[in-house]
Design an enzyme around this catalytic site. Structure first.
Site, short mmCIF file in Angstrom:
data_model
loop_
_atom_site.label_atom_id
_atom_site.label_comp_id
_atom_site.label_asym_id
_atom_site.label_seq_id
_atom_site.Cartn_x
_atom_site.Cartn_y
_atom_site.Cartn_z
N ASP A 294 89.79 105.00 81.94
CA ASP A 294 89.01 103.76 81.88
C ASP A 294 89.72 102.62 81.14
O ASP A 294 89.42 101.46 81.38
CB ASP A 294 87.64 104.02 81.25
CG ASP A 294 86.78 104.92 82.11
OD1 ASP A 294 87.30 105.97 82.56
OD2 ASP A 294 85.62 104.60 82.36
N GLY A 301 88.26 95.91 77.78
CA GLY A 301 87.83 94.55 77.46
C GLY A 301 87.40 93.80 78.70
O GLY A 301 86.44 93.03 78.68
N TYR A 379 79.03 103.79 84.43
CA TYR A 379 78.89 104.29 83.07
C TYR A 379 78.98 103.18 82.05
O TYR A 379 79.70 102.21 82.25
CB TYR A 379 80.02 105.28 82.77
CG TYR A 379 79.55 106.60 82.22
CD1 TYR A 379 79.09 107.60 83.05
CD2 TYR A 379 79.59 106.84 80.85
CE1 TYR A 379 78.68 108.82 82.54
CE2 TYR A 379 79.17 108.07 80.33
CZ TYR A 379 78.72 109.05 81.18
OH TYR A 379 78.32 110.25 80.66
N HIS A 429 81.66 117.17 83.90
CA HIS A 429 82.83 116.35 83.58
C HIS A 429 83.01 116.28 82.08
O HIS A 429 82.16 116.73 81.31
CB HIS A 429 82.68 114.94 84.17
CG HIS A 429 81.48 114.20 83.67
ND1 HIS A 429 80.22 114.39 84.20
CD2 HIS A 429 81.34 113.30 82.68
CE1 HIS A 429 79.36 113.62 83.56
NE2 HIS A 429 80.01 112.95 82.62
N HIS A 431 84.68 113.60 78.84
CA HIS A 431 85.19 112.26 78.50
C HIS A 431 86.14 112.44 77.33
O HIS A 431 85.71 112.85 76.25
CB HIS A 431 84.06 111.33 78.02
CG HIS A 431 82.93 111.18 78.98
ND1 HIS A 431 82.70 110.02 79.69
CD2 HIS A 431 81.93 112.02 79.32
CE1 HIS A 431 81.62 110.16 80.43
NE2 HIS A 431 81.12 111.37 80.21
N ASP A 583 105.70 104.15 57.60
CA ASP A 583 104.60 103.45 58.28
C ASP A 583 104.10 104.40 59.37
O ASP A 583 104.79 104.63 60.36
CB ASP A 583 105.16 102.14 58.86
CG ASP A 583 104.08 101.23 59.40
OD1 ASP A 583 102.91 101.67 59.48
OD2 ASP A 583 104.40 100.08 59.75
N HIS A 594 80.34 117.08 79.27
CA HIS A 594 79.04 116.67 79.81
C HIS A 594 78.64 117.59 80.96
O HIS A 594 79.11 117.44 82.08
CB HIS A 594 79.16 115.21 80.29
CG HIS A 594 77.84 114.55 80.49
ND1 HIS A 594 77.71 113.20 80.72
CD2 HIS A 594 76.59 115.04 80.47
CE1 HIS A 594 76.43 112.91 80.86
NE2 HIS A 594 75.74 114.00 80.71
CU LIG Z 1 79.32 111.95 81.00
#
Ligand SMILES: [Cu+2]
Length: 641
Positions: A294, A301, A379, A429, A431, A583, A594
């Site tokens: 995604d 954004g 979603y 699924h 995420h 650093d 899910h």
């Molecule tokens: Cu889900």
């Protein structure tokens, strides 16, 4: 005070950058502008700000030329107009633009081949109620996956223009679209499935008999909020940081400091969501290619909502707009994309001395909330940063919206998903999210020197030093190299991590630090050889640590859309670079599994996942000891809780 060097690009600066891009020889009539974001200055400017003066503003742009299937990454100095860098990436597929989503839907709806399939399978000739969700094509090893800019949309049918179309998947028909030509190159048909009979609506206008016993809950802040803003630089009590936003990562946090007795102490330089992937677990041919990156494929954004007062947040709210551009370089502003507000968060701390029962000491906890919400087709993802008075920093993703659904035939009860309405099921699924935390604990004048420790709880050996067999302690391992840092969560040791500055000691003589506490998490169920996993190797470990490099920003690489392999963390860490006393960047992969429920339909109650950064020897004592008591509550009923 001069503008903070990490202030996001303004609409004017983006327009100026686009004007500079449009006169470059590589910019042709078939070129799309994928993104234009702030090119961040050297860290020394930021750490020395405002003393160091303001560096030239600069932009990083990604272009894509549909005519020659080629991406470009271009860095521009906005003050001089000079091109700082230009990298050509033939065949690399940058993020899908919103314009391509809209044009792709029209291309499918008007495709004669798609219309013919729709009529053949469903007897439908009117395509005006068909919804086409663009869905990235992925990469499954074919030549077209490597050589064309593709999508494989999922299609749905509304019963009327405001109906929830996701309740009626057009299951057996999959158009394949070449976005360079913006045309359907074929329509794949997998058989016939009926349309589910029931509607699944959730809109207020379509849900009858809504509950009527909710009394008003009003949050009032008669003197306004306790934060102040200077551009995107926010100050709230002892916190100070810059709120960033860009087309790909969405909401970002920069140069976070806490004012400790007059010293603005650096904690975190930059925090961002670098990638996510949603792999589905159904092997049926019409479902098997479903997975979505995604961030890299859609742009978190770019998918951000415009928020509205009173709906998404409660109380005194300040909004910030997000400035982006469309794929032809036109200005694109998302009004109210970022929400800022304060929340009461129960008890901060309390103690009642039984010898002084009339003077219990209790303090209310107040937290500052900075959030945005993105809609990626069906979603929703809410991204919420919480800053607390005791130095805690929390990040939480709120998952809601509508499940990606599919159809079953009469009498079938799927094992790779959950039946949630007649003939309608939601495939299993996961995420997976990846966050990049470039830490900077107490960065001083002599450079940036942090070390990450892995913390494991250990039961002490049973010997004469442990006669009652009760002893346990914490084992802190300084992580020296990238590959030593690879780790999964471990409940048996209560594994956590700590970012320390070994060169700065607290009053107890120990290095100052912040503890990283993971939250809920998961392992991937798909095989390591699954196509999507080759492109998302960041799911192989929950924790990765790298030395800071400004070009290493995205866990699955710069161009994960249709990538054949992961060009991010897994490639960089192959060098096994040193990571101690330097650093450092902490990368955290966290997954939400899910297995859908009927209760997730027609719209899903929010699920939550995230992590906590907690001061651990950073301060010499409870930094919220100085929070004054709240005035007595005037309300009826309980007046002290
Ligand atoms: Cu889900």
């Amino acid at each position: 005070m001069s503008q903070h060097p990490l202030e996001p690009l303004s609409a004017t600066e983006i327009s100026h950058a686009v004007a500079l891009l449009k006169v470059l020889p590589v910019f042709t009539p078939s070129t799309r502008v994928i993104s234009v974001i702030l090119r961040e200055p050297e860290k020394s400017f930021v750490y020395d700000w405002p003393k160091a003066g303001t560096p030239d503003r600069a932009a990083d742009a990604v272009l894509f030329d549909n005519g020659i299937n080629t991406a470009y990454a271009i860095a521009l100095n906005l003050a001089t107009g000079e091109v700082i860098a230009l990298k050509t990436a033939p065949g690399s597929q940058p993020t899908l633009s919103v314009d391509e989503q809209v044009e792709c839907e029209q291309a499918v709806i008007h495709s004669p081949e798609f219309k013919a399939a729709l009529e053949r399978q469903y007897g439908i000739t009117d395509t005006s109620l068909v919804m086409v969700d663009i869905w990235s094509a992925g990469n499954y090893g074919s030549e077209e996956d490597a050589t064309r800019r593709l999508t494989r949309p999922l299609c749905f049918l509304r019963s009327d223009p405001t109906d929830n179309g996701y309740a009626r998947p057009i299951e057996g028909i999959r158009p394949v679209v070449d976005l360079n030509e913006m045309k359907v190159i074929r329509v794949e048909e997998y058989g016939h499935w009926p349309l589910p009979p029931n509607s699944g609506n959730y809109a207020a206008s379509r849900v009858p008999n809504q509950r009527t016993d909710i009394k008003p809950l009003v949050i009032t802040q008669p003197e306004g909020p306790s934060y102040t803003l200077d551009g995107n630089l926010i100050s709230w009590q002892k916190w100070q940081f810059v709120i960033g936003f860009n087309a790909r990562e969405g909401l970002t946090i920069h140069d976070l400091r806490y004012n400790d007795q007059g010293r603005a102490r650096p904690i975190l330089y930059r925090a961002s969501l670098t990638e996510m992937v949603v792999p589905y677990g159904d092997p049926q041919p019409q479902q098997v290619r479903k997975n979505a990156f995604d961030v890299g494929e859609y742009g978190m954004g770019m998918c951000a909502n415009s928020l509205r007062l009173g709906c998404d947040c409660l109380g005194y709210i300040t909004y910030l707009d997000a400035h982006l551009c469309d794929s032809r370089g036109g200005p694109l502003t998302i009004p109210n994309a970022i929400c800022i507000h304060e929340e009461d968060y129960g008890i901060l701390w309390k103690h009642t001395d039984r010898r002084l029962p009339d003077t219990p000491e209790v303090r209310r906890s107040r937290r500052l909330v900075v959030s945005s919400i993105s809609t990626v087709e069906n979603y929703e993802y809410g991204f919420f940063w919480y800053f607390y008075q005791d130095g805690n920093i929390q990040f939480e993703i709120k998952l809601t919206g509508i499940l990606s659904m599919a159809t079953v035939r009469e009498g079938e009860d799927p094992i790779y998903g959950t039946l949630i309405a007649p003939l309608l099921y939601a495939p299993n699924h996961q995420h997976f999210f990846n966050m990049r935390l470039n830490m900077g604990i107490d960065v001083g004048v002599d450079g940036i020197h942090n070390t990450i420790q892995q913390l494991d709880g250990v039961s002490a050996p049973i010997d004469e030093a442990n006669p009652f067999e009760n002893a346990f302690y914490i084992q802190a391992t300084d992580l020296q190299t990238e590959q030593q840092a690879f780790a999964h969560l471990n409940l048996e040791t209560g594994r956590a991590w700590k970012i320390v500055n070994p060169n700065v000691k607290n009053a107890m003589g120990h290095p100052v630090g912040y503890k990283f506490l993971p939250g809920d998490n998961a392992y991937p169920f798909a095989s390591p050889n699954a196509w999507w996993r080759k492109r998302a190797r960041f799911v192989d470990h929950h924790i990765w640590v790298t030395p800071y490099h400004p070009d290493e920003k995205f866990a699955a690489g710069d161009y994960p859309n249709q990538s054949s392999e992961d060009h991010g963390l897994v490639k960089w860490t192959a060098a096994d670079r040193p990571i101690a006393n330097t650093d450092v960047v902490l990368w955290y992969t966290f997954g939400h599994t899910h297995f859908p429920r009927p209760e997730d339909y027609p719209v899903m109650p929010t699920a939550y996942i995230g992590f906590l950064l907690k001061p651990n020897g950073f301060f010499n004592e409870n930094p919220s000891n100085d929070v004054p008591p709240a005035p007595p509550a005037p309300a009826k009923g309980c007046n002290h809780c």
